[in-house]
Every structure is written in structure tokens, then in C-alpha cells.
Write an enzyme that holds these catalytic residues in place. Structure first.
Site, PDB file in Angstrom:
ATOM      1  N   ASP A  25      53.762  39.013  12.545  1.00  0.00           N
ATOM      2  CA  ASP A  25      52.538  38.764  11.774  1.00  0.00           C
ATOM      3  C   ASP A  25      52.841  38.872  10.286  1.00  0.00           C
ATOM      4  O   ASP A  25      53.446  39.860   9.847  1.00  0.00           O
ATOM      5  CB  ASP A  25      51.483  39.841  12.096  1.00  0.00           C
ATOM      6  CG  ASP A  25      50.686  39.539  13.351  1.00  0.00           C
ATOM      7  OD1 ASP A  25      50.965  38.515  14.008  1.00  0.00           O
ATOM      8  OD2 ASP A  25      49.778  40.329  13.661  1.00  0.00           O
ATOM      9  N   LYS A  82      46.429  31.832  13.590  1.00  0.00           N
ATOM     10  CA  LYS A  82      45.394  32.230  14.545  1.00  0.00           C
ATOM     11  C   LYS A  82      44.089  31.508  14.271  1.00  0.00           C
ATOM     12  O   LYS A  82      43.688  31.341  13.122  1.00  0.00           O
ATOM     13  CB  LYS A  82      45.136  33.735  14.429  1.00  0.00           C
ATOM     14  CG  LYS A  82      46.238  34.612  15.001  1.00  0.00           C
ATOM     15  CD  LYS A  82      45.818  36.075  14.927  1.00  0.00           C
ATOM     16  CE  LYS A  82      46.954  37.041  15.213  1.00  0.00           C
ATOM     17  NZ  LYS A  82      47.385  37.064  16.600  1.00  0.00           N
ATOM     18  N   GLY A 154      46.964  46.270  16.478  1.00  0.00           N
ATOM     19  CA  GLY A 154      46.643  47.159  15.359  1.00  0.00           C
ATOM     20  C   GLY A 154      46.528  48.621  15.751  1.00  0.00           C
ATOM     21  O   GLY A 154      46.045  49.435  14.973  1.00  0.00           O
ATOM     22  N   ARG A 166      52.355  45.144  33.243  1.00  0.00           N
ATOM     23  CA  ARG A 166      52.475  45.571  34.646  1.00  0.00           C
ATOM     24  C   ARG A 166      51.434  44.889  35.525  1.00  0.00           C
ATOM     25  O   ARG A 166      51.717  44.547  36.674  1.00  0.00           O
ATOM     26  CB  ARG A 166      52.333  47.092  34.755  1.00  0.00           C
ATOM     27  CG  ARG A 166      53.565  47.841  34.306  1.00  0.00           C
ATOM     28  CD  ARG A 166      53.610  49.229  34.943  1.00  0.00           C
ATOM     29  NE  ARG A 166      54.721  50.018  34.438  1.00  0.00           N
ATOM     30  CZ  ARG A 166      55.949  49.980  34.962  1.00  0.00           C
ATOM     31  NH1 ARG A 166      56.214  49.201  35.996  1.00  0.00           N
ATOM     32  NH2 ARG A 166      56.914  50.721  34.454  1.00  0.00           N
ATOM     33  N   GLY A 215      50.565  46.523  19.803  1.00  0.00           N
ATOM     34  CA  GLY A 215      50.905  47.944  19.790  1.00  0.00           C
ATOM     35  C   GLY A 215      52.380  48.241  19.632  1.00  0.00           C
ATOM     36  O   GLY A 215      52.789  49.397  19.683  1.00  0.00           O
ATOM     37  N   GLY A 236      52.775  42.812  15.266  1.00  0.00           N
ATOM     38  CA  GLY A 236      51.727  42.602  14.266  1.00  0.00           C
ATOM     39  C   GLY A 236      51.837  43.609  13.160  1.00  0.00           C
ATOM     40  O   GLY A 236      52.723  43.540  12.310  1.00  0.00           O
ATOM     41  N   SER A 237      50.973  44.610  13.219  1.00  0.00           N
ATOM     42  CA  SER A 237      50.903  45.612  12.154  1.00  0.00           C
ATOM     43  C   SER A 237      52.158  46.479  12.099  1.00  0.00           C
ATOM     44  O   SER A 237      52.446  47.073  11.072  1.00  0.00           O
ATOM     45  CB  SER A 237      49.682  46.492  12.404  1.00  0.00           C
ATOM     46  OG  SER A 237      48.577  45.701  12.788  1.00  0.00           O
TER      47      SER A 237
END
Lengths: 295, 199
Positions: A25, A82, A154, A166, A215, A236-237
Site C-alpha cells: 500500500d 482501490k 490496519g 484457514r 494485519g 498495507g499499514s
């Protein structure tokens, strides 16, 4: 669905090329350059990283076009962007701009609370998020050329990504144990098109590549996603909210390439400054969980 | 099919190496994933897959893989390079300029046909049906590079609207498209013949 059509093959083809890589990101051209220099296989343009969207609130939309265009000019790797769930007009704008992939993303504020974009009508490929196999197959039925498990964007917490990886893997395995008649109630239960359920039961995999997202904060988090069957990882973050974006970006790329080699993972994990601060899922209300958006 | 199956090294730093593994396995050829130089020990051939050439180059930095690959190609190891793999081997890379292994005498322009929106499946003109072993050929082009100059020792086996897209320099076979994404592609068959000709 015609998986052999030239249109579908070139869409899935780009997803194939991104395997074993990291998609990062970025919110501007200088971050895109850092990502490319660190070995990212693609970048994802968005207006704010998920951690900031979460902190600041408000409506999150497609990124400013000039920013995306600047990123496209700056890097030679594929550029994704996005659009909001169920916002085909944003998607058409991004396609006209020439982005390489569109992410119809739960990280942005949904524009339609019932329908997703009908992606088969587009020439540009789409990636969508999923929490389970039924959601993945509904998106593929609409024309998505790549899936990513949603995780919890995030959050800096890998637990939801693990749950979703899973879930998808377990449901794929279960389909493989059913006979043809049993696939009909299975499709009903999954709320997914029967022909896609039959495909998964026969082939033991999704008809499109499956990546992980949401995450990932450390090289070991990225390697964990690969261990659970992800074919690439979106970060991402986790990179630009850490204290050492460039170094961490390189370390995560290294971890994804060498995820089967513990010594290489150790090397990738050395010398990193602080990771982003994570969130405890138990402290989030259902409304605060981005992964619950999309249906 | 080959009698004594040689093991082919698949450069597996990033990209569609798994599609290549399947294409070779369907023809009875075993492969091994290559991420560090020692993975190359004993391989009888090499595949440089599609993917992002910039990324693959970064991942080779400081590992010694690049110099080892150059040595093997120079020593005459059979190679199949597709898309990003061709960019890695080219003598010179433009748009933008990028480092390369410079063992294949061609000049390439990255993303020479445009972005993903311009990616396409194309029927190619086979320039050398005898050399390829087929009169028809499908090319899956994904953000493909364009070959703009071809050296004297390089044979053009197929073209797309005048552009060379399938090339052979001794035992190096280079496709700017993705034969690994076409079922039963004659390009992979030809690579297997080059491999088995080694005996």
C-alpha cells in the site's frame, strides 16, 4: 464461466505474474519508489493507509486521480488502485486511467450494501477480499481474477488473516471429500455458484490465485501467510506505519521469497526498528471490523 | 518425452514459476526451485519465468545468483526465458533503463505494448516452422516487453506484427510472451527437445 476465454486468461495471467511477491500500500509517489526499490512486485494506490482510515474515520473513497497518475509515472511495476465496494463508476474511472488491477476493497466505505461491481464487464482485472470460500466464489462468479483473504486491515494483528486463510483452505479440502450429489447442498450452504463449487472440488484450489492481506506487520507474519497457502502477500499499514519503512519492506519481501528457509527468515527479522502498534480484535466492535464489509 | 529425465532449475524468486513447473511436469521433466546459488548445482537446464523483472533483479542482488546464472548460460546450459526472464537476459534494457545479465544479444523495451489493459492473447506469425516444430503459435502477452534490436547470432522463430517475440541464440530460447500459460505450447516442447538433445 469461461475460464478459457482470452479476456479471463490475460486477467488471471497478471495475477500469476505477481505470485511469490509482495504488494505494498502506498499513498504517494515517494512511498511507491521506496516500495519498488525494496522489491515490491506491485503497489496499491490509496488515499490513506487502513490504519489512518481507522483512526481518522470519515468516508474513505478511491484515491485522488492525480496521485495515482503520479505513482504510475514513477514506478515501472504494476500499479493497483482501490475502488469502493459496489461503485462501478469509480472502477470505470480507474480503468480509463489505465491502472493494472482494481481492488474492490472493504477498506474503503462501501457504496452499495447489497451488490458488488459486475467485474466481468471490465477489461482491467479485479482483486476482491474474502473471509471464506463462499465469499471468494461469489466474487469470482462476478469476474474477480484474484482473491485475497481480508484479514483485518490496519490492525497490525495477523489473527484475522489466519482465520480467513484457514477457513478458505479448510472449505476447499472439505469439498474434495464430497460426491457430485453432495456438491449441490454444499453450493447452497456456501451461497456460491454450483459450477465454481464443482471446479474447486475437482481441482482442489480456487480458479484464480489466492493472496493474503490484512494485519501483516512483520516478516514472520508474511511467512505465516505463505505457510497457510497464500501465493503472495499484500502489506498495507505494516510498512509505512512502522519506524523503518524501507528496511521493513525489504525484510518482508525477503521473507516471502524465502518463507521455507528458517535461516533466511531469521536474517530478514534482524535489526528491525519498531513494528506498527497493533490492535486487539476483542476491543473492536463489529462495526469497527472492516472485514465485515462485503457480502 | 525424455529418456533420462534431466532436472531443470526454475528461478523461483518471484513470478509464475509454478506454471512452468506444471508445463515441464506434463512433459515428464522434473524441476527444482532455485532461490540461492547452491540450488543450481547439477541442473541440466534453466527456466527464467515471468514476473516482475525489477523485483527479481533486486532479489538477486548480493546473493551471487546473477554471476552464477551468467556463467551457466555462457557455458551452454539450455535456457527457457519468458517475459521478465527475457528482460533479465537481454544485452540492453530500456524504458526505463535497467541492469541485466547481458547474455542474450537483443535490446528490449519494458512494457513495450502498454499496461495491463493492452495485455492480450495473440495468434503469432511463425517465421521458422521447422525450427519451432509447429506452423501455428498462440502468444499470451502480459505487460510484455518489446524486442527492438536483434543481434546476428539470434534466430527469430516467431513474430507479432513484425516484432520478434520468440528468439533462439544457441541453446537459449526466449519468448516475450508466456508459453507456460498455453496448454501444449510448442515452445515448451522445443525447450524439452533442446534439453534432451544433450543426451
Amino acid at each position: 464461466m469461461d475460464f478459457k476465454s482470452p479476456e479471463f486468461r490475460v486477467k488471471v495471467g497478471l495475477a500469476e505474474m505477481l505470485k511469490g511477491g509482495v504488494i505494498m500500500d502506498v499513498t504517494n509517489a515517494s512511498q511507491a519508489k521506496v516500495a519498488e526499490d525494496a522489491g515490491a512486485a506491485a503497489v496499491m494506490a490509496l488515499e490513506r493507509v487502513p490504519a489512518d482510515i481507522r483512526a481518522e474515520g470519515g468516508v474513505a473513497r478511491m484515491a485522488a486521480i492525480d496521485k495515482i497518475a503520479e505513482i504510475m509515472q514513477t514506478v515501472s511495476i504494476p500499479v493497483m488502485a482501490k475502488c469502493r465496494i459496489g461503485h462501478p463508476a469509480e472502477a470505470l474511472v480507474l480503468q480509463a486511467l489505465g491502472v493494472d488491477f482494481i481492488d474492490e476493497s472493504e477498506v474503503l466505505t462501501p457504496a452499495d450494501e447489497e451488490n458488488h461491481v459486475w467485474k466481468l464487464d471490465f477489461k482491467v482485472p479485479f482483486v476482491c477480499g474474502c473471509r471464506n470460500l463462499g465469499e471468494a466464489l461469489r466474487r469470482i462468479g462476478e469476474g474477480a481474477a484474484m482473491m485475497r483473504t481480508k484479514g483485518e486491515a490496519g490492525s497490525g494483528n495477523i489473527v484475522e488473516a489466519v482465520r480467513h486463510l484457514r477457513a478458505v483452505r479448510g472449505e476447499i479440502r472439505r469439498l474434495g471429500t464430497l460426491d457430485p450429489a453432495e456438491l449441490v447442498p454444499a453450493a447452497k450452504e456456501l451461497q456460491a455458484p454450483l459450477e465454481l463449487v464443482e471446479y474447486v472440488a475437482r481441482e482442489g484450489k480456487l480458479p484464480v490465485p489466492n493472496f493474503a492481506a490484512g494485519g501483516v506487520a512483520t516478516p514472520a507474519d508474511a511467512a505465516l501467510c505463505m505457510m497457510l497457502g497464500a501465493e503472495s502477500v499484500f502489506v498495507g499499514s505494516g510498512i509505512f506505519k512502522s519506524e523503518d519503512p524501507s528496511r521493513r519492506a525489504k525484510a518482508i519481501v525477503h521473507a516471502v521469497t524465502h518463507w521455507q528457509d528458517p535461516v533466511a527468515l531469521l536474517e530478514a527479522s534482524r535489526g528491525l526498528e519498531g513494528a506498527m502498534r497493533g490492535l486487539d480484535m476483542a476491543k473492536l466492535t463489529p462495526e469497527e471490523m472492516l472485514s465485515r464489509r462485503g457480502w | 518425452m525424455v529418456e533420462r529425465s534431466p532436472v531443470v532449475g526454475l528461478l523461483a524468486l518471484q513470478g509464475d514459476f509454478d506454471a512452468h513447473r506444471k508445463a515441464l511436469a506434463e512433459r515428464g521433466v522434473e524441476s527444482v526451485e532455485v532461490r540461492v546459488p547452491s540450488d543450481l548445482d547439477g541442473v541440466a537446464g534453466l527456466v527464467l519465468p515471468g514476473g516482475e523483472s525489477t523485483t527479481i533483479l533486486k532479489l538477486m542482488e548480493g546473493t551471487g545468483l546473477d554471476s552464477r546464472l551468467v556463467d551457466l548460460v555462457r557455458a551452454g546450459l539450455p535456457v527457457l526465458a519468458t517475459c521478465a526472464g527475457v528482460i533479465l537476459l537481454a544485452r540492453e534494457v530500456r524504458h526505463p533503463a535497467q541492469r541485466s545479465l547481458a547474455v542474450l544479444d537483443i535490446l528490449v523495451e519494458r512494457n513495450g505494448y502498454g499496461r495491463q489493459i493492452d495485455s492480450a492473447v495473440v495468434d503469432l506469425e511463425v517465421a521458422d516452422p521447422a525450427g519451432l516444430g509447429s506452423a501455428t503459435l498462440e502468444g499470451v502477452f502480459i505487460r510484455a516487453p518489446r524486442v527492438t534490436e536483434v543481434g546476428e547470432g539470434v534466430r527469430v522463430l516467431a513474430k507479432r506484427g513484425g516484432d520478434p517475440v520468440l528468439l533462439q541464440q544457441e541453446k537459449v530460447l526466449a519468448a516475450t510472451f508466456h508459453p507456460e500459460l498455453t496448454d501444449g505450447s510448442p515452445v515448451v516442447d522445443l525447450f524439452v527437445r533442446i534439453l534432451s538433445a544433450l543426451g
